[in-house]
Design a protein around this motif. Sequence first.
Motif, short mmCIF file in Angstrom:
data_model
loop_
_atom_site.label_atom_id
_atom_site.label_comp_id
_atom_site.label_asym_id
_atom_site.label_seq_id
_atom_site.Cartn_x
_atom_site.Cartn_y
_atom_site.Cartn_z
N ILE A 4 17.41 35.53 22.56
CA ILE A 4 18.33 35.01 23.56
C ILE A 4 18.71 36.16 24.47
O ILE A 4 19.18 37.19 24.02
CB ILE A 4 19.60 34.42 22.90
N ILE A 5 18.48 35.99 25.75
CA ILE A 5 18.78 37.05 26.70
C ILE A 5 20.25 36.96 27.07
O ILE A 5 20.76 35.92 27.47
CB ILE A 5 17.91 36.91 27.97
N THR A 6 20.95 38.07 26.94
CA THR A 6 22.36 38.12 27.29
C THR A 6 22.49 38.84 28.62
O THR A 6 22.07 39.98 28.76
CB THR A 6 23.17 38.89 26.22
N LEU A 7 23.05 38.16 29.60
CA LEU A 7 23.25 38.75 30.91
C LEU A 7 24.55 39.52 30.92
O LEU A 7 25.43 39.29 30.10
CB LEU A 7 23.28 37.66 31.98
N ALA A 8 24.68 40.42 31.84
CA ALA A 8 25.90 41.21 31.95
C ALA A 8 27.08 40.30 32.29
O ALA A 8 26.99 39.46 33.19
CB ALA A 8 25.74 42.26 33.03
N MET A 9 28.15 40.46 31.56
CA MET A 9 29.34 39.65 31.78
C MET A 9 30.12 40.25 32.95
O MET A 9 30.22 41.46 33.08
CB MET A 9 30.20 39.65 30.53
N GLU A 10 30.66 39.38 33.77
CA GLU A 10 31.50 39.82 34.87
C GLU A 10 32.94 39.50 34.54
O GLU A 10 33.24 38.41 34.07
CB GLU A 10 31.12 39.09 36.17
N VAL A 11 33.83 40.43 34.78
CA VAL A 11 35.25 40.21 34.60
C VAL A 11 35.89 40.24 35.97
O VAL A 11 35.76 41.21 36.71
CB VAL A 11 35.89 41.29 33.70
N LEU A 12 36.54 39.15 36.33
CA LEU A 12 37.16 39.04 37.65
C LEU A 12 38.66 38.89 37.47
O LEU A 12 39.11 38.12 36.64
CB LEU A 12 36.62 37.82 38.39
N LYS A 13 39.42 39.61 38.26
CA LYS A 13 40.86 39.46 38.25
C LYS A 13 41.30 39.25 39.68
O LYS A 13 40.96 40.03 40.57
CB LYS A 13 41.55 40.69 37.66
N LEU A 14 42.04 38.19 39.91
CA LEU A 14 42.52 37.91 41.25
C LEU A 14 43.85 37.19 41.17
O LEU A 14 44.20 36.62 40.15
CB LEU A 14 41.50 37.07 42.04
N THR A 15 44.58 37.24 42.26
CA THR A 15 45.82 36.50 42.38
C THR A 15 45.59 35.44 43.43
O THR A 15 45.12 35.73 44.53
CB THR A 15 46.98 37.43 42.80
N THR A 16 45.88 34.20 43.09
CA THR A 16 45.65 33.09 44.02
C THR A 16 46.78 32.09 43.86
O THR A 16 47.70 32.30 43.08
CB THR A 16 44.27 32.44 43.76
N LYS A 17 46.72 31.01 44.60
CA LYS A 17 47.78 30.00 44.56
C LYS A 17 47.24 28.67 44.07
O LYS A 17 46.09 28.32 44.32
CB LYS A 17 48.40 29.81 45.95
N ILE A 18 48.08 27.95 43.37
CA ILE A 18 47.77 26.58 42.96
C ILE A 18 48.28 25.67 44.07
O ILE A 18 49.39 25.86 44.58
CB ILE A 18 48.44 26.26 41.61
N ASP A 19 47.46 24.68 44.46
CA ASP A 19 47.85 23.84 45.59
C ASP A 19 48.98 22.87 45.22
O ASP A 19 49.42 22.81 44.07
CB ASP A 19 46.64 23.11 46.18
N GLU A 20 49.46 22.13 46.22
CA GLU A 20 50.61 21.25 46.06
C GLU A 20 50.40 20.16 45.01
O GLU A 20 51.35 19.67 44.40
CB GLU A 20 50.97 20.58 47.40
N SER A 21 49.16 19.78 44.78
CA SER A 21 48.88 18.73 43.79
C SER A 21 48.66 19.31 42.39
O SER A 21 48.35 18.56 41.47
CB SER A 21 47.67 17.90 44.24
N GLY A 22 48.82 20.62 42.23
CA GLY A 22 48.69 21.22 40.91
C GLY A 22 47.29 21.68 40.54
O GLY A 22 47.03 22.01 39.40
N TYR A 23 46.38 21.70 41.50
CA TYR A 23 45.00 22.10 41.23
C TYR A 23 44.78 23.56 41.59
O TYR A 23 45.27 24.05 42.60
CB TYR A 23 44.01 21.24 42.02
N LEU A 24 44.02 24.22 40.76
CA LEU A 24 43.58 25.58 41.03
C LEU A 24 42.13 25.51 41.47
O LEU A 24 41.26 25.04 40.73
CB LEU A 24 43.68 26.44 39.76
N ASN A 25 41.87 25.91 42.68
CA ASN A 25 40.51 25.87 43.23
C ASN A 25 39.97 27.28 43.30
O ASN A 25 40.57 28.16 43.92
CB ASN A 25 40.51 25.24 44.62
#
Length: 98
Positions: free
Chosen positions: A20-41
Amino acid sequence: MNTSVKELLSTVKQLSHSCIITLAMEVLKLTTKIDESGYLNLNIPTQLVAVEVNVVVVLNPVSSEEKQQLSYDFSDLAGQLTWQGDAVGMQRNLRDEW
């Protein structure tokens, strides 16, 4: 070659057929906003193309105190240089050294 090395090589050969080939894992950290309907896009470009991935999302609400703590104070690192001479001429001299 001793027995344990032979066993190890045999195991490696068996595993190589069902590897099984394991690809390099990416770690992403960001600050964003949840929209008015409660969804995180999230629309995040990656270096991966058309592969199945595991996604872990940790929602950690940011308080107004934390936002203010993120502003850095570089006043102890900042300074001012006084230049006496022809700055453009010096730049040309440095560039011509190459």
